[in-house]
Write an enzyme that holds these catalytic residues in place. Structure first.
Site, short mmCIF file in Angstrom:
data_model
loop_
_atom_site.label_atom_id
_atom_site.label_comp_id
_atom_site.label_asym_id
_atom_site.label_seq_id
_atom_site.Cartn_x
_atom_site.Cartn_y
_atom_site.Cartn_z
N GLN A 139 61.42 42.92 62.61
CA GLN A 139 61.68 41.67 63.54
C GLN A 139 62.70 41.21 62.57
O GLN A 139 63.00 39.74 62.98
CB GLN A 139 60.46 41.02 63.34
CG GLN A 139 59.35 41.56 64.10
CD GLN A 139 57.90 40.89 64.30
OE1 GLN A 139 57.79 39.83 63.64
NE2 GLN A 139 57.02 41.47 65.07
N HIS B 20 57.39 38.76 61.30
CA HIS B 20 56.99 37.33 61.39
C HIS B 20 57.77 36.54 60.59
O HIS B 20 57.17 35.76 59.64
CB HIS B 20 55.40 37.15 61.16
CG HIS B 20 54.15 37.85 62.08
ND1 HIS B 20 53.06 37.40 62.23
CD2 HIS B 20 54.46 38.57 63.21
CE1 HIS B 20 52.68 38.02 63.09
NE2 HIS B 20 53.52 38.76 63.55
N GLU C 22 50.19 30.32 71.86
CA GLU C 22 49.67 28.76 71.94
C GLU C 22 50.80 27.86 71.88
O GLU C 22 51.76 28.26 71.16
CB GLU C 22 48.38 28.44 70.83
CG GLU C 22 48.82 28.65 69.44
CD GLU C 22 47.49 28.37 68.49
OE1 GLU C 22 47.72 27.51 67.80
OE2 GLU C 22 46.48 28.91 68.69
CA LIG Z 1 46.21 27.40 65.96
#
Ligand SMILES: [Ca+2]
Length: 384
Positions: A92, A157, A253
């Site tokens: 990534q 990440h 989220e």
């Molecule tokens: Ca969280």
């Protein structure tokens, strides 16, 4: 908090208008609020990751292997711009975000984030800035203004959006580097893994950052307990930062990072590990840890995002547009303050992983696709 599942799939009826490549209107789609026309502005880009707009409407785009290019509204793609730092383009990693300084017209400053190689196969996210030469072919005076520490051996990440708050600061989102061995550092204030950092535009430490002066804590930190945030934007209504992050299996989220707040990873999560085992405590929330304002299971796998403002789509004013990778869509959220009222998925019929979405000249929406033959798509209002 809103919990969104697979999403209401709307009747996006693809009408094939033309099959000729660049510049033809590829398709129009009936969507909830508008008929939209989608055209391919450019293609052949290798995993484009970030996009921004020069004052004259041209685009500046990163390709993850390490190239930065300027692309005209007509689709002409420049040679790679020189002066880009060396990147670790594995997994990534690579050249990631690009954002122009809010006063680019005066100072020509271009900000980049990237995976910076370290010794023995390690790397971490870094940010650099340089001035775009008048002819647009080179970055000059390039300086590294931030380095995530520690560097670790991982190709996952990295984060990493860079966002200006318009008041002299930048925020950079930083991933927790994926591996079980490191990810716990998202909870540790002496590490820059799994954080949002807030810096002065030259990389200096703002004296009002939440952990300035606390022994053992990094003064760059704005918020912590983040997993892998590849999208961030300032809400133009409030001036506050919003960020979106990948959950593991489930649990993507959106958070509105408060200074010094803990967003829970890897102690609490709305998802589970990829092998099905619980994350951390196995709970979704805990005292002292902030809840997201919205979460998705199954995941959308979010790239970049932007709040929509522009002339082309008055129907979408104030909506949040999110690039969806796994979900292969632009996710459009209607908001009332911090509450998500409604979700629509745009462009699902195209079957393309959307890495970033941005608003360009005239309020047209631009999306870049995460492919070896990556594209820039332009979305405009069509007549019904
Ligand atoms: Ca969280």
């Amino acid at each position: 908090m809103t919990s969104l599942s697979a999403g209401v799939v709307l009747g996006s009826i693809g009408l094939l208008v033309a099959t000729t490549p660049a510049m033809a209107v590829d398709r129009t789609f009936e969507t909830e609020k508008a008929v939209i026309a989608v055209e391919t502005v450019a293609d052949g880009l290798d995993h484009p990751w970030g996009i921004d707009f020069l004052p004259d409407g041209r685009m500046i785009v990163t390709e993850r292997p390490g190239r930065l290019r300027i692309i005209t509204q007509g689709g002409a793609v420049s040679a790679p711009i020189s002066g880009v730092p060396r990147v670790d383009a594995r997994g990534q990693g690579g050249l990631l975000d690009v954002t122009l300084h809010p006063r680019f017209e005066q100072n020509r400053l271009v900000y980049l984030t990237y995976a910076e190689p370290g010794p023995n196969g390690t790397n971490s996210t870094a940010a650099a800035r340089g001035r775009l030469s008048p002819d647009g072919t080179a970055l000059t005076g390039v300086e590294v203004i931030f380095r995530q520490e520690p560097k670790v051996r991982s190709i996952g990440h990295f984060g990493s959006r860079v966002v200006f708050d318009g008041r002299g600061h930048i925020y950079i989102t930083l991933g927790e580097r994926f591996h079980e061995r490191f990810r716990g550092q998202a909870q540790e204030l002496d590490s820059l893994l799994g954080k949002v950092v807030r810096l002065q535009e030259n990389g200096g430490i703002p004296p009002d950052n939440p952990f300035v002066g606390r022994p053992g804590a990094r003064p760059e930190i704005w918020s912590y307990g983040h997993r892998n945030s590849q999208g961030a934007a300032i809400n133009p209504e409030t001036g506050r930062l919003w960020e979106i992050e990948h959950g593991p299996m489930g649990g993507d989220e959106i958070n509105i990072p408060e200074p010094g707040a803990n967003y829970g990873w890897p102690v609490v999560s709305f998802g589970v590990n990829y092998d099905g085992t619980p994350v951390g405590t196995g709970k979704k929330d805990a005292p002292g840890m902030a809840d997201p304002i919205v979460t998705w299971t199954p995941v959308i796998a979010p790239g970049g995002m932007t709040f929509y403002r522009g002339a082309a789509f008055p129907e979408w004013t104030g909506n949040l547009l999110i690039g969806g990778l796994r979900s292969q869509a632009i996710v459009r959220l209607e908001l009332d303050g911090q509450t998500v009222l409604h979700e629509e998925r745009l462009l699902e019929r195209l079957g393309m992983r959307i890495r970033d979405v941005a608003v360009g000249p005239g309020g047209a929406v631009y999306a870049i696709t995460d492919e070896t033959d990556g594209k820039i798509l332009r979305i405009t209002h069509a007549e019904r």
